[in-house]
Design a protein around this motif. Structure first.
Motif, PDB file in Angstrom:
ATOM      1  N   MET A  89      46.386 -71.562  61.932  1.00  0.00           N
ATOM      2  CA  MET A  89      46.438 -70.960  60.598  1.00  0.00           C
ATOM      3  C   MET A  89      45.140 -70.217  60.272  1.00  0.00           C
ATOM      4  SD  MET A  89      49.350 -71.278  59.323  1.00  0.00           S
ATOM      5  CE  MET A  89      50.125 -71.249  60.915  1.00  0.00           C
ATOM      6  N   SER A  90      44.026 -70.727  60.733  1.00  0.00           N
ATOM      7  CA  SER A  90      42.742 -70.041  60.541  1.00  0.00           C
ATOM      8  C   SER A  90      42.742 -68.698  61.267  1.00  0.00           C
ATOM      9  CB  SER A  90      41.601 -70.927  61.037  1.00  0.00           C
ATOM     10  OG  SER A  90      40.387 -70.239  60.962  1.00  0.00           O
ATOM     11  N   GLU A  91      43.279 -68.685  62.481  1.00  0.00           N
ATOM     12  CA  GLU A  91      43.364 -67.443  63.250  1.00  0.00           C
ATOM     13  C   GLU A  91      44.251 -66.418  62.545  1.00  0.00           C
ATOM     14  OE1 GLU A  91      45.445 -66.152  67.380  1.00  0.00           O
ATOM     15  OE2 GLU A  91      44.183 -67.948  67.454  1.00  0.00           O
ATOM     16  N   ILE A  92      45.365 -66.873  62.001  1.00  0.00           N
ATOM     17  CA  ILE A  92      46.271 -65.967  61.289  1.00  0.00           C
ATOM     18  C   ILE A  92      45.592 -65.433  60.031  1.00  0.00           C
ATOM     19  CG2 ILE A  92      48.430 -65.879  59.971  1.00  0.00           C
ATOM     20  CD1 ILE A  92      49.622 -67.766  62.070  1.00  0.00           C
ATOM     21  N   SER A  93      44.878 -66.296  59.322  1.00  0.00           N
ATOM     22  CA  SER A  93      44.166 -65.855  58.108  1.00  0.00           C
ATOM     23  C   SER A  93      43.122 -64.800  58.433  1.00  0.00           C
ATOM     24  CB  SER A  93      43.499 -67.040  57.422  1.00  0.00           C
ATOM     25  OG  SER A  93      44.462 -67.950  56.969  1.00  0.00           O
ATOM     26  N   GLU A  94      42.384 -65.003  59.522  1.00  0.00           N
ATOM     27  CA  GLU A  94      41.382 -64.014  59.941  1.00  0.00           C
ATOM     28  C   GLU A  94      42.047 -62.686  60.299  1.00  0.00           C
ATOM     29  OE1 GLU A  94      38.866 -65.507  63.052  1.00  0.00           O
ATOM     30  OE2 GLU A  94      38.418 -67.323  61.913  1.00  0.00           O
ATOM     31  N   ALA A  95      43.183 -62.755  60.983  1.00  0.00           N
ATOM     32  CA  ALA A  95      43.906 -61.530  61.348  1.00  0.00           C
ATOM     33  C   ALA A  95      44.382 -60.804  60.096  1.00  0.00           C
ATOM     34  CB  ALA A  95      45.079 -61.868  62.257  1.00  0.00           C
ATOM     35  N   GLN A  96      44.832 -61.554  59.091  1.00  0.00           N
ATOM     36  CA  GLN A  96      45.278 -60.935  57.839  1.00  0.00           C
ATOM     37  C   GLN A  96      44.109 -60.270  57.115  1.00  0.00           C
ATOM     38  OE1 GLN A  96      47.972 -60.115  56.506  1.00  0.00           O
ATOM     39  NE2 GLN A  96      47.568 -59.910  54.343  1.00  0.00           N
ATOM     40  N   MET A  97      42.955 -60.917  57.082  1.00  0.00           N
ATOM     41  CA  MET A  97      41.784 -60.326  56.425  1.00  0.00           C
ATOM     42  C   MET A  97      41.338 -59.050  57.149  1.00  0.00           C
ATOM     43  SD  MET A  97      41.283 -61.954  53.736  1.00  0.00           S
ATOM     44  CE  MET A  97      39.704 -61.354  53.235  1.00  0.00           C
ATOM     45  N   GLU A  98      41.362 -59.084  58.468  1.00  0.00           N
ATOM     46  CA  GLU A  98      41.006 -57.893  59.251  1.00  0.00           C
ATOM     47  C   GLU A  98      42.008 -56.770  58.981  1.00  0.00           C
ATOM     48  OE1 GLU A  98      40.605 -56.564  63.934  1.00  0.00           O
ATOM     49  OE2 GLU A  98      40.468 -58.682  63.410  1.00  0.00           O
ATOM     50  N   ARG A  99      43.260 -57.127  58.870  1.00  0.00           N
ATOM     51  CA  ARG A  99      44.314 -56.150  58.576  1.00  0.00           C
ATOM     52  C   ARG A  99      44.066 -55.487  57.223  1.00  0.00           C
ATOM     53  NH1 ARG A  99      50.027 -58.188  56.631  1.00  0.00           N
ATOM     54  NH2 ARG A  99      51.197 -56.268  56.550  1.00  0.00           N
ATOM     55  N   MET A 100      43.731 -56.287  56.221  1.00  0.00           N
ATOM     56  CA  MET A 100      43.467 -55.746  54.889  1.00  0.00           C
ATOM     57  C   MET A 100      42.221 -54.866  54.868  1.00  0.00           C
ATOM     58  SD  MET A 100      45.815 -56.398  52.992  1.00  0.00           S
ATOM     59  CE  MET A 100      47.127 -57.449  52.581  1.00  0.00           C
ATOM     60  N   GLN A 101      41.205 -55.264  55.610  1.00  0.00           N
ATOM     61  CA  GLN A 101      39.977 -54.463  55.682  1.00  0.00           C
ATOM     62  C   GLN A 101      40.264 -53.106  56.329  1.00  0.00           C
ATOM     63  OE1 GLN A 101      36.808 -56.298  57.867  1.00  0.00           O
ATOM     64  NE2 GLN A 101      35.343 -54.682  57.388  1.00  0.00           N
ATOM     65  N   LYS A 102      41.024 -53.109  57.397  1.00  0.00           N
ATOM     66  CA  LYS A 102      41.366 -51.850  58.064  1.00  0.00           C
ATOM     67  C   LYS A 102      42.205 -50.960  57.149  1.00  0.00           C
ATOM     68  CE  LYS A 102      41.166 -53.434  62.841  1.00  0.00           C
ATOM     69  NZ  LYS A 102      41.947 -53.710  64.057  1.00  0.00           N
ATOM     70  N   ALA A 103      43.101 -51.562  56.382  1.00  0.00           N
ATOM     71  CA  ALA A 103      43.929 -50.783  55.455  1.00  0.00           C
ATOM     72  C   ALA A 103      43.064 -50.126  54.388  1.00  0.00           C
ATOM     73  CB  ALA A 103      44.983 -51.670  54.820  1.00  0.00           C
ATOM     74  N   ALA A 104      42.069 -50.846  53.890  1.00  0.00           N
ATOM     75  CA  ALA A 104      41.166 -50.271  52.880  1.00  0.00           C
ATOM     76  C   ALA A 104      40.342 -49.132  53.469  1.00  0.00           C
ATOM     77  CB  ALA A 104      40.248 -51.349  52.325  1.00  0.00           C
ATOM     78  N   GLU A 105      39.851 -49.311  54.689  1.00  0.00           N
ATOM     79  CA  GLU A 105      39.078 -48.251  55.350  1.00  0.00           C
ATOM     80  C   GLU A 105      39.961 -47.046  55.625  1.00  0.00           C
ATOM     81  OE1 GLU A 105      37.491 -50.081  58.836  1.00  0.00           O
ATOM     82  OE2 GLU A 105      36.112 -51.349  57.698  1.00  0.00           O
ATOM     83  N   LEU A 106      41.197 -47.290  56.005  1.00  0.00           N
ATOM     84  CA  LEU A 106      42.123 -46.206  56.314  1.00  0.00           C
ATOM     85  C   LEU A 106      42.390 -45.362  55.081  1.00  0.00           C
ATOM     86  CD1 LEU A 106      43.881 -45.042  58.570  1.00  0.00           C
ATOM     87  CD2 LEU A 106      45.703 -46.523  57.790  1.00  0.00           C
ATOM     88  N   SER A 107      42.515 -46.001  53.931  1.00  0.00           N
ATOM     89  CA  SER A 107      42.741 -45.275  52.693  1.00  0.00           C
ATOM     90  C   SER A 107      41.566 -44.350  52.384  1.00  0.00           C
ATOM     91  CB  SER A 107      42.949 -46.261  51.547  1.00  0.00           C
ATOM     92  OG  SER A 107      43.066 -45.572  50.328  1.00  0.00           O
ATOM     93  N   LEU A 108      40.353 -44.851  52.545  1.00  0.00           N
ATOM     94  CA  LEU A 108      39.166 -44.024  52.296  1.00  0.00           C
ATOM     95  C   LEU A 108      39.068 -42.880  53.298  1.00  0.00           C
ATOM     96  CD1 LEU A 108      36.548 -46.805  51.502  1.00  0.00           C
ATOM     97  CD2 LEU A 108      37.642 -45.245  49.884  1.00  0.00           C
ATOM     98  N   GLU A 109      39.365 -43.173  54.552  1.00  0.00           N
ATOM     99  CA  GLU A 109      39.310 -42.139  55.589  1.00  0.00           C
ATOM    100  C   GLU A 109      40.348 -41.051  55.333  1.00  0.00           C
ATOM    101  OE1 GLU A 109      40.132 -41.796  60.358  1.00  0.00           O
ATOM    102  OE2 GLU A 109      39.334 -43.675  59.570  1.00  0.00           O
ATOM    103  N   PHE A 110      41.544 -41.471  54.919  1.00  0.00           N
ATOM    104  CA  PHE A 110      42.594 -40.500  54.618  1.00  0.00           C
ATOM    105  C   PHE A 110      42.169 -39.592  53.471  1.00  0.00           C
ATOM    106  CE2 PHE A 110      46.445 -39.436  52.125  1.00  0.00           C
ATOM    107  CZ  PHE A 110      46.997 -38.544  53.013  1.00  0.00           C
ATOM    108  N   ARG A 111      41.619 -40.173  52.424  1.00  0.00           N
ATOM    109  CA  ARG A 111      41.163 -39.355  51.284  1.00  0.00           C
ATOM    110  C   ARG A 111      40.078 -38.379  51.714  1.00  0.00           C
ATOM    111  NH1 ARG A 111      39.899 -43.786  47.015  1.00  0.00           N
ATOM    112  NH2 ARG A 111      41.379 -45.193  47.909  1.00  0.00           N
ATOM    113  N   ARG A 112      39.169 -38.842  52.568  1.00  0.00           N
ATOM    114  CA  ARG A 112      38.108 -37.951  53.055  1.00  0.00           C
ATOM    115  C   ARG A 112      38.699 -36.800  53.875  1.00  0.00           C
ATOM    116  NH1 ARG A 112      35.063 -41.385  55.860  1.00  0.00           N
ATOM    117  NH2 ARG A 112      36.142 -40.895  57.759  1.00  0.00           N
ATOM    118  N   ASN A 113      39.664 -37.087  54.734  1.00  0.00           N
ATOM    119  CA  ASN A 113      40.286 -36.033  55.542  1.00  0.00           C
ATOM    120  C   ASN A 113      41.037 -35.033  54.681  1.00  0.00           C
ATOM    121  OD1 ASN A 113      39.309 -37.140  57.883  1.00  0.00           O
ATOM    122  ND2 ASN A 113      41.183 -38.219  58.387  1.00  0.00           N
TER     123      ASN A 113
END
Length: 118
Positions: A89-113
């Protein structure tokens, strides 16, 4: 004897030819930024799909390990089962947090592009 090239058959059309050429030139130039914006959007979507695929892979691997731990082949104490479950469950939680972080970065990158294309 060759005839001179006639581009318009009516005098009114001949008068508007320079305007039409100018319009066609600018119309084709206007499509390029839209195509680049669409390309930026498609790249962002491809990145998002890749992040989702990585997360689903992590979920599948964790689910397999969890199923193996409960198959009953090796006797386990409740404490060992709880420890293994908590680790997964800890591994899944870490994967979910990484997923959310990448989604936030992707949104900023898309706006910049998109801003670069505008």
């Amino acid at each position: 004897m060759t005839k001179p090239k006639q581009t318009a058959t009516h005098p009114a059309l001949a008068a508007t030819e320079p305007m039409m050429e100018w319009w066609q030139k600018h119309l084709s130039q206007g499509a390029t930024p839209m195509a680049r914006m669409q390309l930026a959007w498609m790249q962002s979507m491809a990145d998002a799909l890749q992040f989702e695929a990585e997360f689903l892979k992590t979920l599948a691997e964790s689910g397999q390990r969890l199923a193996k731990s409960f198959d009953g082949a090796t006797p386990q104490t409740p404490a060992e089962m709880n420890e293994r479950y908590q680790a997964i469950m800890s591994e899944i939680s870490e994967a979910q947090m990484e997923r959310m972080q990448k989604a936030a970065e992707l949104s900023l990158e898309f706006r910049r592009n998109v801003w670069e294309e505008i």
